[in-house]
Design an enzyme around this catalytic site. Structure first.
Site, mmCIF file in Angstrom:
data_model
loop_
_atom_site.group_PDB
_atom_site.id
_atom_site.type_symbol
_atom_site.label_atom_id
_atom_site.label_comp_id
_atom_site.label_asym_id
_atom_site.label_seq_id
_atom_site.Cartn_x
_atom_site.Cartn_y
_atom_site.Cartn_z
ATOM 1 N N GLN A 99 1.005 -1.138 0.094
ATOM 2 C CA GLN A 99 0.153 -0.135 0.412
ATOM 3 C C GLN A 99 0.701 1.564 -0.375
ATOM 4 O OE1 GLN A 99 -3.368 0.288 3.392
ATOM 5 N NE2 GLN A 99 -3.513 2.474 3.292
ATOM 6 N N HIS A 259 -9.772 -1.481 9.759
ATOM 7 C CA HIS A 259 -8.759 -2.294 8.872
ATOM 8 C C HIS A 259 -9.216 -3.393 7.869
ATOM 9 C CE1 HIS A 259 -4.706 -2.084 6.768
ATOM 10 N NE2 HIS A 259 -4.696 -2.579 6.967
ATOM 11 N N TRP A 285 -1.230 -4.265 4.200
ATOM 12 C CA TRP A 285 0.590 -4.009 4.138
ATOM 13 C C TRP A 285 1.691 -4.391 3.789
ATOM 14 C CZ3 TRP A 285 -0.377 -0.267 9.442
ATOM 15 C CH2 TRP A 285 -1.666 0.678 9.604
ATOM 16 N N ASP A 578 -40.799 30.378 -14.912
ATOM 17 C CA ASP A 578 -41.888 30.433 -14.047
ATOM 18 C C ASP A 578 -41.538 31.713 -13.701
ATOM 19 O OD1 ASP A 578 -42.787 30.413 -11.601
ATOM 20 O OD2 ASP A 578 -40.359 29.775 -10.523
ATOM 21 N N SER A 582 -41.748 31.048 -8.241
ATOM 22 C CA SER A 582 -42.545 30.247 -7.723
ATOM 23 C C SER A 582 -41.392 28.849 -7.442
ATOM 24 C CB SER A 582 -43.489 29.690 -7.460
ATOM 25 O OG SER A 582 -43.855 29.442 -9.026
ATOM 26 N N GLU A 589 -48.496 27.711 -17.904
ATOM 27 C CA GLU A 589 -47.139 27.822 -18.519
ATOM 28 C C GLU A 589 -46.929 26.679 -18.909
ATOM 29 O OE1 GLU A 589 -45.585 30.881 -14.629
ATOM 30 O OE2 GLU A 589 -45.780 28.951 -14.462
#
Length: 709
Positions: A99, A259, A285, A578, A582, A589
């Site tokens: 690692q 781990h 490790w 819009d 709102s 719309e």
């Protein structure tokens, strides 16, 4: 290597899953084709440089990981570091890798497990690659991500310190680089090296195999845990485990808190005190080992015969050690078993299993109903009808059927650590006879009056949650959900059993109309017949509801790819329409928007002569002029920059956003303006070269966009 396949049951074809990457033909991440790139580099005699994951600090990260870096970070190719670099060798082992600075022990633990199954390893790490034959500075790897296989391309530039030491994963053999390049490809998939910090070993195991995880909480370990682990080892499953969460620190017993470890072997031994089950583990490790019973220097080994002691006991400091099954259960929190076929949950080995997979999405206000406590919204969650059939090859005396369910959520960001997983879970409800004939969604009343098979649904904030059930043959409804309402994410639901049928139940609750019928409806009756009914129930619609409505329509024709409006595009559309600020659209719309969309669709399809699904700059100009709008040529260039892709071509979604802005905002403003703002010389089109210059990293126009379009 055994693989799961889709199996049709009862003569019905399984529902097609919209996933393009298969095991044999994976999807190319970011469109990068490995073979084409190799050939291009060999022709040009230049080594590959990956612009999508550049040799820069941004590929490492932008947070805490940068603080661990040495003062000088360089990017070197392996042949600049050693004389005879090797990509891969046949005798790779779990002891090869160490690692680096990234806190990705979960990834290393899974990688060590990967080396124990050579077939899986060869799939993840394609073998026809080397630093000698047809070398072009490019390598590729395959991962399983969210229901499909993905091929990831990287160049071989690796980050090192001023002494040429690799900053991240390295190999014991200094000239071996498959591990470092595999980690780089996975970092690209996650977003950066830093996005690999902190994770679950189960996540990487699934990404390596496309299998399904069986997670066993060791505090409630089943009595036949040893038999389960033996069956897993004998079938080639990958196994990992984790200690209790907390700061990563070495404990007095030699284990590391918070781990991940790899399960590398199992052995039953006979000592003077009787037989004992031993588990072999490895610390990624490559050092720091268990100090208790059956550790390297434990006196317990003296109770074994000479041959067995010689075979099992190793006293070197390599991170690998033995411990008893009892100590394993006491000191580790969970065991993860990743299986390519789920026969692990049954004592019947070698039998065929059925896999069904469904893709879904939790959408705020529509299909994200939360857990059962939210009685008003829970029924809105996606529902899947599960019919359990008794398999022909099941034991005659078997009453219940083993069913394994996997719920996998997709990360909502390109960067893995920027979208932490939601708390997710699932429940299965038996469906009584009176509800079995309907294909529509089960109503709210059903869930108020019926209890699930799993009386207690546990929600876990992990990418994947799995649960095994023992179900009698019959009809059920499976409900995946987030813990809280209105939490959004895509998900994949996978079900494994001897024989079953899995189908989505009805439509989403709020989408009670099919917009495809609208195009065939006379304009004066559109609102009376369809939209009026919808807006009676929802007088104001949100951006999410707008997205769902628009995406019910087929906006393309012929063989063009289907157009889907993104949530960002719908929010941009709403911002133009819009008028009351709102955050919603009223029926009036929406009426105006719908008329505009139908008009834009006609113009787009008429001007897209090659049926590519995109408009060129010339076609865009003709399309805008067809609406009776005449603009300066410089303005078209700016619009192509703002709304076009890397080739300055505009799809229908962006065309809609562009036309709304031009019609509603820009044209009235421009009619009041005598002239346009001056265009920088860098934006003026040069006939001798393509317009404009593109930066290498993002493939976006390398200009400062200071004009509002």
């Amino acid at each position: 290597m055994p693989r799961l396949s889709f199996i049709s049951v009862g003569g019905k074809k399984p529902k097609q899953i919209l996933r393009t990457g298969t095991f044999r033909k994976p999807r190319r991440l970011q469109g990068q084709d490995y073979q084409s790139l190799v050939e291009r580099c060999l022709r040009s005699k230049q080594l590959f440089q990956d612009e999508d994951f550049p040799a820069e600090l941004c590929s490492i990260g932008c947070g805490n990981l940068l603080r661990k870096l040495p003062p000088t970070v360089q990017w070197k190719r392996p042949h600049e570091l050693v004389k005879n670099p090797q990509f891969f060798t046949e005798n790779v082992s779990r002891f090869d890798l160490h690692q680096g600075l990234t806190e990705n022990c979960w990834f290393l633990a899974a990688l060590a497990s990967l080396t124990l199954n050579k077939d899986i390893l060869r799939n993840v790490v394609p073998q026809n690659q080397s630093f000698q034959r047809n070398f072009a500075g490019i390598f590729h790897f395959k991962f399983w991500r969210f229901g499909e296989w993905v091929d990831v391309v990287v160049d071989d530039r690796l980050p090192v310190d001023e002494h040429g030491k690799l900053l991240f994963v390295s190999c014991v053999k200094k000239n071996l680089f498959w591990g470092a390049l595999l980690e780089k490809a996975y970092a690209k998939l996650c977003g950066s090296y830093e996005d690999m910090q902190i994770g679950q070993v189960s996540e990487a195991l699934v990404d390596f195999t496309g299998g399904v995880n069986l997670t066993i909480k060791l505090a409630q370990a089943p009595t036949d845990l040893w038999q389960i682990m033996l069956r897993a080892a004998n079938s080639g499953s990958l196994m990992g485990c984790q200690t209790r969460s907390g700061p990563e620190m070495v404990l007095e017993n030699g284990l590391v808190a918070g781990h991940a470890y790899t399960v590398t072997g199992l052995r039953q031994v006979t000592s003077k005190s009787g037989s004992e089950n031993l588990v072999r583990l490895r610390n990624p490790w490559g050092k720091i080992e268990w100090k208790g019973n059956w550790s390297d220097r434990s006196p317990k080994w003296d109770q074994l015969g000479f041959k067995e002691r010689l075979l099992l006991r190793k006293t070197r400091e390599d991170g690998e050690f033995w411990m008893s099954l009892e100590d394993f259960e006491a000191h580790f929190v969970e065991l993860v078993i990743c299986k390519l076929t789920p026969d692990l949950i049954s004592h019947e080995n070698g039998k065929q299993w059925t896999l069904s997979m469904q893709c879904g999405k939790w959408i705020a206000g529509i299909t994200a109903g939360g857990r059962m406590n939210y009685i008003d919204t829970y029924w809105r969650n996606p529902q899947y009808r599960l019919k359990i059939l008794k398999g022909d090859d099941m034991e005659k005396n078997a009453v219940s059927c083993d069913v394994l369910v996997s719920l996998l959520q997709k990360q909502n960001s390109k960067h893995r650590n920027q979208s932490p997983p939601l708390f997710i879970g699932m429940s299965i409800f038996p469906v009584p006879l009176e509800f079995q004939g309907t294909r529509s969604r089960l109503p709210q009343a059903f869930f108020l009056n019926h209890r699930p098979v799993n009386n207690k649904c546990i929600f876990i904030n992990e990418r994947e949650v799995t649960q095994d059930f023992h179900l009698l043959p019959g009809s059920y409804v499976l409900v995946p959900s987030t813990a809280e309402p209105d939490e959004e994410s895509e998900f994949i639901l996978r079900v494994f059993s001897r024989k079953h049928i899995l189908e989505e139940q009805g439509e989403s609750p709020n989408i009670v109309l099919c917009c495809k019928k609208i195009a065939d409806t006379p304009e004066d009756k559109i609102w009376e017949n369809v939209f009026a009914k919808y807006f009676e129930k929802y007088p104001e619609i949100t951006g999410v509801q707008l997205q769902m409505l628009l995406n019910k329509v087929t906006w393309t024709s012929g063989k063009q790819a289907a157009v889907k409006f993104s949530l960002d595009a719908c929010k941009a559309i709403m911002a133009q329409l819009d008028m009351k600020a709102s955050g919603t659209l009223s029926v009036e719309e929406f009426r105006g928007l719908w008329k505009r969309l139908l008009s834009y669709q006609e113009i787009f399809q008429r001007r897209d002569r090659d049926r590519s699904g995109y408009l060129t700059l010339t076609e865009l100009q003709a399309a805008v002029q067809e609406k009776g709008i005449t603009l300066n040529q410089q303005f078209y260039n700016l619009m192509a920059l703002r709304y076009g892709n890397a080739s300055l071509k505009i799809n229908f979604e962006n065309f809609v956003c562009l036309m709304l802005r031009v019609e509603i905002n820009e044209v009235p403003r421009l009619r009041r303006t005598k002239s346009l703002p001056p265009i920088p010389s860098s934006l003026r089109q040069d006939p001798s070269r393509p317009f404009p210059t593109l930066c290498h990293r993002h493939r976006r126009p390398a200009v400062q966009r200071s004009f509002r379009i």
